[in-house]
Design a protein around this motif. Structure first.
Motif, PDB file in Angstrom:
ATOM      1  N   GLY A  97       7.734   5.173  11.458  1.00 26.98           N
ATOM      2  CA  GLY A  97       7.837   4.143  10.415  1.00 26.98           C
ATOM      3  C   GLY A  97       8.817   4.523   9.320  1.00 26.98           C
ATOM      4  O   GLY A  97       9.448   3.659   8.729  1.00 26.98           O
ATOM      5  N   GLY A  98       8.895   5.817   9.004  1.00 29.51           N
ATOM      6  CA  GLY A  98       9.888   6.305   8.041  1.00 29.51           C
ATOM      7  C   GLY A  98       9.717   5.729   6.645  1.00 29.51           C
ATOM      8  O   GLY A  98       8.623   5.310   6.244  1.00 29.51           O
ATOM      9  N   ILE A  99      10.814   5.683   5.916  1.00 28.09           N
ATOM     10  CA  ILE A  99      10.784   5.219   4.521  1.00 28.09           C
ATOM     11  C   ILE A  99      10.184   3.800   4.400  1.00 28.09           C
ATOM     12  O   ILE A  99       9.348   3.557   3.525  1.00 28.09           O
ATOM     13  CB  ILE A  99      12.211   5.217   3.920  1.00 28.09           C
ATOM     14  N   PRO A 100      10.565   2.850   5.288  1.00 29.28           N
ATOM     15  CA  PRO A 100       9.982   1.509   5.134  1.00 29.28           C
ATOM     16  C   PRO A 100       8.455   1.509   5.179  1.00 29.28           C
ATOM     17  O   PRO A 100       7.815   0.665   4.554  1.00 29.28           O
ATOM     18  CB  PRO A 100      10.574   0.724   6.323  1.00 29.28           C
ATOM     19  N   ALA A 101       7.876   2.485   5.893  1.00 23.67           N
ATOM     20  CA  ALA A 101       6.412   2.516   6.019  1.00 23.67           C
ATOM     21  C   ALA A 101       5.734   2.994   4.741  1.00 23.67           C
ATOM     22  O   ALA A 101       4.496   2.984   4.665  1.00 23.67           O
ATOM     23  CB  ALA A 101       6.011   3.394   7.201  1.00 23.67           C
ATOM     24  N   LEU A 102       6.498   3.391   3.730  1.00 17.53           N
ATOM     25  CA  LEU A 102       5.872   3.758   2.452  1.00 17.53           C
ATOM     26  C   LEU A 102       5.105   2.574   1.872  1.00 17.53           C
ATOM     27  O   LEU A 102       4.196   2.751   1.077  1.00 17.53           O
ATOM     28  CB  LEU A 102       6.935   4.240   1.451  1.00 17.53           C
ATOM     29  N   ARG A 103       5.474   1.361   2.273  1.00 20.57           N
ATOM     30  CA  ARG A 103       4.757   0.201   1.758  1.00 20.57           C
ATOM     31  C   ARG A 103       3.392  -0.014   2.416  1.00 20.57           C
ATOM     32  O   ARG A 103       2.630  -0.881   2.001  1.00 20.57           O
ATOM     33  CB  ARG A 103       5.603  -1.066   1.889  1.00 20.57           C
ATOM     34  N   ASN A 104       3.119   0.785   3.448  1.00 24.05           N
ATOM     35  CA  ASN A 104       1.888   0.535   4.214  1.00 24.05           C
ATOM     36  C   ASN A 104       0.608   0.766   3.410  1.00 24.05           C
ATOM     37  O   ASN A 104      -0.448   0.291   3.792  1.00 24.05           O
ATOM     38  CB  ASN A 104       1.859   1.397   5.486  1.00 24.05           C
ATOM     39  N   THR A 105       0.711   1.491   2.323  1.00 22.07           N
ATOM     40  CA  THR A 105      -0.502   1.747   1.531  1.00 22.07           C
ATOM     41  C   THR A 105      -0.714   0.664   0.475  1.00 22.07           C
ATOM     42  O   THR A 105      -1.704   0.704  -0.261  1.00 22.07           O
ATOM     43  CB  THR A 105      -0.407   3.110   0.823  1.00 22.07           C
ATOM     44  N   ILE A 106       0.225  -0.272   0.387  1.00 21.57           N
ATOM     45  CA  ILE A 106       0.153  -1.302  -0.658  1.00 21.57           C
ATOM     46  C   ILE A 106       0.021  -2.670   0.010  1.00 21.57           C
ATOM     47  O   ILE A 106       0.775  -2.957   0.943  1.00 21.57           O
ATOM     48  CB  ILE A 106       1.431  -1.256  -1.529  1.00 21.57           C
ATOM     49  N   PRO A 107      -0.902  -3.511  -0.439  1.00 25.09           N
ATOM     50  CA  PRO A 107      -1.011  -4.843   0.187  1.00 25.09           C
ATOM     51  C   PRO A 107       0.321  -5.588   0.127  1.00 25.09           C
ATOM     52  O   PRO A 107       1.051  -5.497  -0.869  1.00 25.09           O
ATOM     53  CB  PRO A 107      -2.081  -5.544  -0.650  1.00 25.09           C
ATOM     54  N   LEU A 108       0.623  -6.325   1.205  1.00 23.01           N
ATOM     55  CA  LEU A 108       1.905  -7.026   1.294  1.00 23.01           C
ATOM     56  C   LEU A 108       2.140  -7.948   0.096  1.00 23.01           C
ATOM     57  O   LEU A 108       3.245  -7.999  -0.458  1.00 23.01           O
ATOM     58  CB  LEU A 108       1.954  -7.825   2.611  1.00 23.01           C
ATOM     59  N   GLU A 109       1.110  -8.651  -0.328  1.00 22.86           N
ATOM     60  CA  GLU A 109       1.277  -9.590  -1.443  1.00 22.86           C
ATOM     61  C   GLU A 109       1.726  -8.846  -2.708  1.00 22.86           C
ATOM     62  O   GLU A 109       2.612  -9.310  -3.438  1.00 22.86           O
ATOM     63  CB  GLU A 109      -0.045 -10.326  -1.691  1.00 22.86           C
ATOM     64  N   GLU A 110       1.150  -7.681  -2.905  1.00 19.94           N
ATOM     65  CA  GLU A 110       1.526  -6.889  -4.078  1.00 19.94           C
ATOM     66  C   GLU A 110       2.981  -6.417  -3.979  1.00 19.94           C
ATOM     67  O   GLU A 110       3.718  -6.416  -4.972  1.00 19.94           O
ATOM     68  CB  GLU A 110       0.577  -5.683  -4.170  1.00 19.94           C
ATOM     69  N   CYS A 111       3.399  -6.023  -2.781  1.00 20.94           N
ATOM     70  CA  CYS A 111       4.803  -5.609  -2.570  1.00 20.94           C
ATOM     71  C   CYS A 111       5.743  -6.761  -2.920  1.00 20.94           C
ATOM     72  O   CYS A 111       6.760  -6.567  -3.611  1.00 20.94           O
ATOM     73  CB  CYS A 111       5.043  -5.221  -1.118  1.00 20.94           C
TER      74      CYS A 111
END
Ligand code: SF4
Length: 188
Positions: A97-111
């Motif tokens: 997943g690499g750098i883009p997967a850093l968002r995986n801990t944050i809900p998509l709506e919040e991102c």
């Protein structure tokens, strides 16, 4: 090679960049003058390198850069699995997943709110999160390639070095196991 299909001419190699930065593709081009040897051995098929957009033929090898962050990535990856006998996750993003997967801990709506509404540098007077139907739908998280389709080999690195890519491709074309010397897989 799978099934009874007969591949005529040079073996074909296809490449794709999904949720990646193109660094892995740049590393492939970093094989320098060996690119001339490579094109004696293979024909590049669907790839950003030659801008061929669609599969017309079956390929021996598919190189995947990046994981899946949207529905378009999933569709492309599934096509690669369908058309390529050997599918390789190239680099950290495809593999984990690499750098883009850093968002995986944050809900998509919040991102999305942070990116388009609340971020300190955002200028969005209409207060609208992009929702044009032409934009591929984002997935709830970023998935490494092997969580979407079967992957046959993984090449580590961010990006894998040109020598790693060269060694792997030449081994597969010679029909021998990929053996990467220690120098190619140490990162300190
Ligand atoms: Fe870019 Fe590194 Fe990801 Fe390759 S592994 S796409 S070089 S961030």
């Amino acid at each position: 090679m799978s099934g009874e299909e007969i591949i005529v001419g040079k073996p074909k190699v296809a490449t794709a960049s999904l949720a990646g930065c193109f660094g892995c593709h740049m590393s492939l081009l970093d094989i320098d003058e060996r690119i001339l040897d490579l094109i004696e051995l293979v024909e590049f098929h669907k790839s950003p390198i030659n801008d061929i957009k669609e599969f017309q033929d079956r390929c021996l090898i598919g190189l995947i850069e990046g994981g899946c962050c949207n529905e378009d990535n999933v569709e492309v990856l599934r096509k690669f699995r369908k058309y390529c006998d050997i599918l390789i996750s190239v680099g950290e993003c495809a593999t984990m997943g690499g750098i883009p997967a850093l968002r995986n801990t944050i809900p998509l709506e919040e991102c999305l709110k942070e990116a388009y509404l609340n971020g300190p540098t955002v200028c969005n007077p209409q207060k609208q999160i992009p929702n044009d139907p032409e934009i591929p739908l984002l997935l709830n998280k970023v998935y490494p390639a092997h969580e979407v389709v079967k992957i046959d080999y993984y090449l580590p690195g961010c990006p894998p070095s040109a020598d790693t890519l060269w060694e792997a491709l030449v081994a597969l074309l010679d029909n021998r196991p990929i053996e990467l010397p220690y120098q190619l897989i140490k990162y300190d």
